[in-house]
Design an enzyme around this catalytic site. Sequence first.
Site, PDB file in Angstrom:
ATOM      1  N   ALA A 275       8.924  -3.990  12.807  1.00 60.79           N
ATOM      2  CA  ALA A 275       9.123  -4.729  11.555  1.00 60.79           C
ATOM      3  C   ALA A 275      10.585  -5.122  11.348  1.00 60.79           C
ATOM      4  O   ALA A 275      10.869  -6.201  10.825  1.00 60.79           O
ATOM      5  CB  ALA A 275       8.635  -3.877  10.382  1.00 60.79           C
TER       6      ALA A 275
ATOM      7  N   GLN B  65       0.848  -1.196   0.000  1.00 62.22           N
ATOM      8  CA  GLN B  65       0.000   0.000   0.000  1.00 62.22           C
ATOM      9  C   GLN B  65       0.882   1.244   0.000  1.00 62.22           C
ATOM     10  O   GLN B  65       0.389   2.357  -0.108  1.00 62.22           O
ATOM     11  CB  GLN B  65      -0.879   0.015   1.248  1.00 62.22           C
TER      12      GLN B  65
ATOM     13  N   ASP C 179       6.100   4.775  -1.387  1.00 58.74           N
ATOM     14  CA  ASP C 179       7.552   4.983  -1.466  1.00 58.74           C
ATOM     15  C   ASP C 179       8.161   3.847  -2.299  1.00 58.74           C
ATOM     16  O   ASP C 179       7.476   2.893  -2.674  1.00 58.74           O
ATOM     17  CB  ASP C 179       8.183   5.058  -0.053  1.00 58.74           C
TER      18      ASP C 179
ATOM     19  N   HIS D 228      -1.507   1.286  -4.338  1.00 59.06           N
ATOM     20  CA  HIS D 228      -1.917   2.681  -4.120  1.00 59.06           C
ATOM     21  C   HIS D 228      -1.067   3.668  -4.919  1.00 59.06           C
ATOM     22  O   HIS D 228      -1.046   4.852  -4.605  1.00 59.06           O
ATOM     23  CB  HIS D 228      -1.868   3.031  -2.626  1.00 59.06           C
TER      24      HIS D 228
ATOM     25  N   ASN E  43       3.091  -6.947  13.101  1.00 57.26           N
ATOM     26  CA  ASN E  43       2.749  -5.533  13.276  1.00 57.26           C
ATOM     27  C   ASN E  43       3.126  -5.085  14.679  1.00 57.26           C
ATOM     28  O   ASN E  43       3.345  -5.900  15.575  1.00 57.26           O
ATOM     29  CB  ASN E  43       1.235  -5.342  13.054  1.00 57.26           C
TER      30      ASN E  43
HETATM   31  P1  OAD Z   1      -1.400   3.081   8.954  1.00 53.01           P
HETATM   32  O1  OAD Z   1      -0.702   4.325   9.352  1.00 53.01           O
HETATM   33  O2  OAD Z   1      -2.885   3.089   8.976  1.00 53.01           O
HETATM   34  O3  OAD Z   1      -0.941   1.861   9.870  1.00 53.01           O
HETATM   35  C1  OAD Z   1       0.415   1.583  10.085  1.00 53.01           C
HETATM   36  C2  OAD Z   1       0.512   0.367  10.977  1.00 53.01           C
HETATM   37  O4  OAD Z   1       1.879   0.069  11.152  1.00 53.01           O
HETATM   38  C3  OAD Z   1      -0.103   0.543  12.390  1.00 53.01           C
HETATM   39  O5  OAD Z   1      -0.891  -0.582  12.724  1.00 53.01           O
HETATM   40  C4  OAD Z   1       1.139   0.629  13.288  1.00 53.01           C
HETATM   41  O6  OAD Z   1       0.919   0.051  14.572  1.00 53.01           O
HETATM   42  C5  OAD Z   1       2.137  -0.193  12.521  1.00 53.01           C
HETATM   43  N1  OAD Z   1       3.530   0.183  12.772  1.00 53.01           N
HETATM   44  C6  OAD Z   1       4.044   1.406  13.051  1.00 53.01           C
HETATM   45  N2  OAD Z   1       5.374   1.338  13.178  1.00 53.01           N
HETATM   46  C7  OAD Z   1       5.719   0.046  12.999  1.00 53.01           C
HETATM   47  C8  OAD Z   1       6.963  -0.658  13.013  1.00 53.01           C
HETATM   48  N3  OAD Z   1       8.131  -0.044  13.239  1.00 53.01           N
HETATM   49  N4  OAD Z   1       6.934  -1.998  12.788  1.00 53.01           N
HETATM   50  C9  OAD Z   1       5.768  -2.647  12.556  1.00 53.01           C
HETATM   51  N5  OAD Z   1       4.578  -2.020  12.518  1.00 53.01           N
HETATM   52  C10 OAD Z   1       4.551  -0.697  12.736  1.00 53.01           C
HETATM   53  O7  OAD Z   1      -0.828   2.691   7.503  1.00 53.01           O
HETATM   54  P2  OAD Z   1      -1.464   1.730   6.415  1.00 53.01           P
HETATM   55  O8  OAD Z   1      -2.171   0.593   7.044  1.00 53.01           O
HETATM   56  O9  OAD Z   1      -0.397   1.448   5.423  1.00 53.01           O
HETATM   57  O10 OAD Z   1      -3.772   5.132   1.580  1.00 53.01           O
HETATM   58  O11 OAD Z   1      -2.520   2.692   5.746  1.00 53.01           O
HETATM   59  C11 OAD Z   1      -3.278   2.240   4.679  1.00 53.01           C
HETATM   60  C12 OAD Z   1      -3.560   3.357   3.721  1.00 53.01           C
HETATM   61  O12 OAD Z   1      -4.154   4.459   4.420  1.00 53.01           O
HETATM   62  C13 OAD Z   1      -2.339   3.982   3.077  1.00 53.01           C
HETATM   63  O13 OAD Z   1      -1.864   3.258   1.963  1.00 53.01           O
HETATM   64  C14 OAD Z   1      -2.853   5.316   2.670  1.00 53.01           C
HETATM   65  C15 OAD Z   1      -3.560   5.694   3.942  1.00 53.01           C
HETATM   66  O14 OAD Z   1      -4.533   6.662   3.856  1.00 53.01           O
HETATM   67  C16 OAD Z   1      -3.756   5.948   0.532  1.00 53.01           C
HETATM   68  O15 OAD Z   1      -2.991   6.887   0.456  1.00 53.01           O
HETATM   69  C17 OAD Z   1      -4.762   5.592  -0.519  1.00 53.01           C
END
Ligand code: OAD
Length: 237
Positions: free
Chosen positions: A222, A94, A97, A112, A204
């Site tokens: 991660a 998703q 980058d 995305h 996660n």
């Molecule tokens: P989120 O910001 O919603 O979620 C990131 C997840 O990564 C959270 O559950 C955190 O707990 C976890 N996290 C943070 N740091 C971490 C680490 N060091 N190791 C492991 N996990 C970690 O991001 P996405 O789920 O990618 O869409 O968001 C989905 C979509 O929402 C994105 O692609 C974007 C956004 O709006 C669009 O731009 C269309």
Amino acid sequence: MAAMARVRNIVVLTGAGVSAESGIDTFRGAGGLWESHRVEDLATTEAFARDPELVLRFYDMRRAAIQTKQPNEAHVAIARLDAEWRGRLLIVTQNVDDLHERGGARRVLHMHGEHLNAWCTACDTRSRWTAPLIERPPCPSCGARAMRPDVVWFGEMPYRMDEIHATLREVDLFVSIGTSGAVYPAAGFVRTARDLGARTLELNFERSQGSAWFDETRLGPATELVPAWVDEILAGA
Ligand code: OAD
């Protein structure tokens, strides 16, 4: 995971958490982008029509920022899996980058879109683009000043969904890494995979919204969880 030796087809779904330790902001949670910015001001076609300068400035800033970041151990481990896994593998990200690719991964699908592409809405050409778009530069293909970030906004259809669904139908192991499970359709992939008989694993920092759909959840950063899991799966292969 006892059944590992029989796994051939893997789908890895990644989200912002995989790039967090490279210094790229996540979207949700404390310090997330959507805490300090409103989605509806920046990430919709309506926002772009209403205030293109605001939207382009935001994406120009993000495009410049990612080019200063480096892949971390999680990206590198996924690339190692890509290089060494003899079965099928699809890395659906998703993330917009390019850290999976710079980490060395090849079988990557950007559902995305990509920060480093510009999409000309006049001729429908996508061009590699590392510079700002705010001055509305001409499209290298047709010359129109109609390029926008090649990033899927809310309300738009993510890319290559047919290919993703076709791959999910064959998957033995579905692994979700660093995503909150808040945004569909990606958030629904685990259910599809599970309904079709795949094993499901979540790596996660915290439980995602769809955590109940995973056979196994491992919590932590991660950069620790992913290399350990890749070692494990390659050892069992
Ligand atoms: P989120 O910001 O919603 O979620 C990131 C997840 O990564 C959270 O559950 C955190 O707990 C976890 N996290 C943070 N740091 C971490 C680490 N060091 N190791 C492991 N996990 C970690 O991001 P996405 O789920 O990618 O869409 O968001 C989905 C979509 O929402 C994105 O692609 C974007 C956004 O709006 C669009 O731009 C269309």
